[in-house]
Enzyme design. Sequence first.
Site, PDB file in Angstrom:
ATOM      1  CG  HIS A 146      46.702  82.516  52.505  1.00 34.48           C
ATOM      2  ND1 HIS A 146      46.315  83.647  51.814  1.00 34.48           N
ATOM      3  CD2 HIS A 146      47.247  82.974  53.673  1.00 34.48           C
ATOM      4  CE1 HIS A 146      46.614  84.718  52.519  1.00 34.48           C
ATOM      5  NE2 HIS A 146      47.182  84.334  53.651  1.00 34.48           N
ATOM      6  CD  GLU A 147      48.374  81.056  56.858  1.00 33.96           C
ATOM      7  OE1 GLU A 147      49.508  81.465  57.189  1.00 33.96           O
ATOM      8  OE2 GLU A 147      47.376  81.790  56.825  1.00 33.96           O
ATOM      9  CG  HIS A 150      51.961  83.975  54.256  1.00 34.14           C
ATOM     10  ND1 HIS A 150      52.121  85.221  53.690  1.00 34.14           N
ATOM     11  CD2 HIS A 150      50.677  83.926  54.706  1.00 34.14           C
ATOM     12  CE1 HIS A 150      50.979  85.891  53.784  1.00 34.14           C
ATOM     13  NE2 HIS A 150      50.093  85.134  54.379  1.00 34.14           N
ATOM     14  CD  GLU A 221      47.900  88.007  54.969  1.00 34.19           C
ATOM     15  OE1 GLU A 221      47.198  87.064  54.538  1.00 34.19           O
ATOM     16  OE2 GLU A 221      48.806  87.833  55.812  1.00 34.19           O
TER      17      GLU A 221
END
Length: 306
Positions: A146-147, A150, A221
Site C-alpha cells: 500500500h505504501e 503511494h 487511499e
Amino acid sequence: MTRTSAGTRFATDRGLVGRMLATMFLLGLLYVVFVGTLVVVLGRAWPIAVVLIGGVFVAQFWFSDKLAAFAMGAREVTPEEQPELHGAVDRLCALADMPKPRVAVADSDVPNAFATGRNRKNTVVCTTTGLLRRLEPAELEGVLAHELSHVAHRDVAVMTIASFLGVLAGLLTRVGVQFGLFGGMRRDQNAAVLVLVVTAVSVAVYALSFVLIRTLSRYRELCADRSAALLTGRPSVLASALTKISGTMARIPTRDLRRAEPFNAFFFAPAIASKDSLANLFATHPTLERRLEQLARISAELGGAA
C-alpha cells in the site's frame, strides 16, 4: 502484469483516477482565483507576494520528507538491523519493478506505516515498532505494498502540492488576524481594509481547499489499497491487516493516539477515526467499512483465490 503510467506494475483504478483529477482541477481553479485576488488587492506589491508564496512552496516541497520523518521520530535502518522488513520491501519492489526507497522505523506502539518524500529518489517508507510486533509477514507485505503504491503514483508529491494552497491561506489568515490584534488597523484605514479583504478571502479558500484535499486524500487511499491488493494478489491479507490495526487502535492509550493524530494524512490507517458520518466528510481516510468492501470486491474479481 503490464506496466502502468506510473512506470511500475502497480495497477490503477480509472474511476478513482478520474475523481482525483477532477478534485485536482478544482483545487487548481481555486488556486488561480486566490492568487488572482491577491494580485488585484495588493496592486503594485504583488511581486513581493509572489516571491514569498514561491519561497513557502519550495520550502514545503523540498523538505517535506525530512520534516515528516523528523516529526514522527523515524530512523533509517539497515538490512542488518531489520532483515525481515528489508526483505519484504525488496520482494515488493522487484514484483512492482520499481527502485527501492529508504527504509525507516519509528519507535511507537501505535501500529502504522507511512511513506514520505517529494520523489522516488527521496522517498522513505517507514513502519512503527508497534506494527512490526503485531502483523504477520504476509500482512506486513500488504501494508508495505500500500505504501509503495503511494510512492509509485507520486502521491506524496501530489498531496504536498495540493495542500500548499491550504497552508498559504492559513498563513495569510494568521498574519491578518495578528496584524489586527497588534493595532495595524487603527494606524491605517487603507491597510485595515486590505487586511480584512485578504483575511476573508484566505478563510474562504482555506475552508474550500480543506474539504477538497481531504476528498483527494480519501481517493488516493482507496487507489493505494486496490493497487496493493492487485500487486500481491491477496486482498484478504490486506483486509486482515486493516482489521487488526483498527482493532488494536482501540487498546492503545488515548494520549498516544492523540500524539499521533496530527500525522493521520501520512498513515496507512488513521490513529483516531471518527464514527460521526459528518466528520467522515473531512477525514483523511475512507471508513474501514468502505475499504473492506472494496477489498472484498477485488477478492471476488480474482475468483476468491485471494
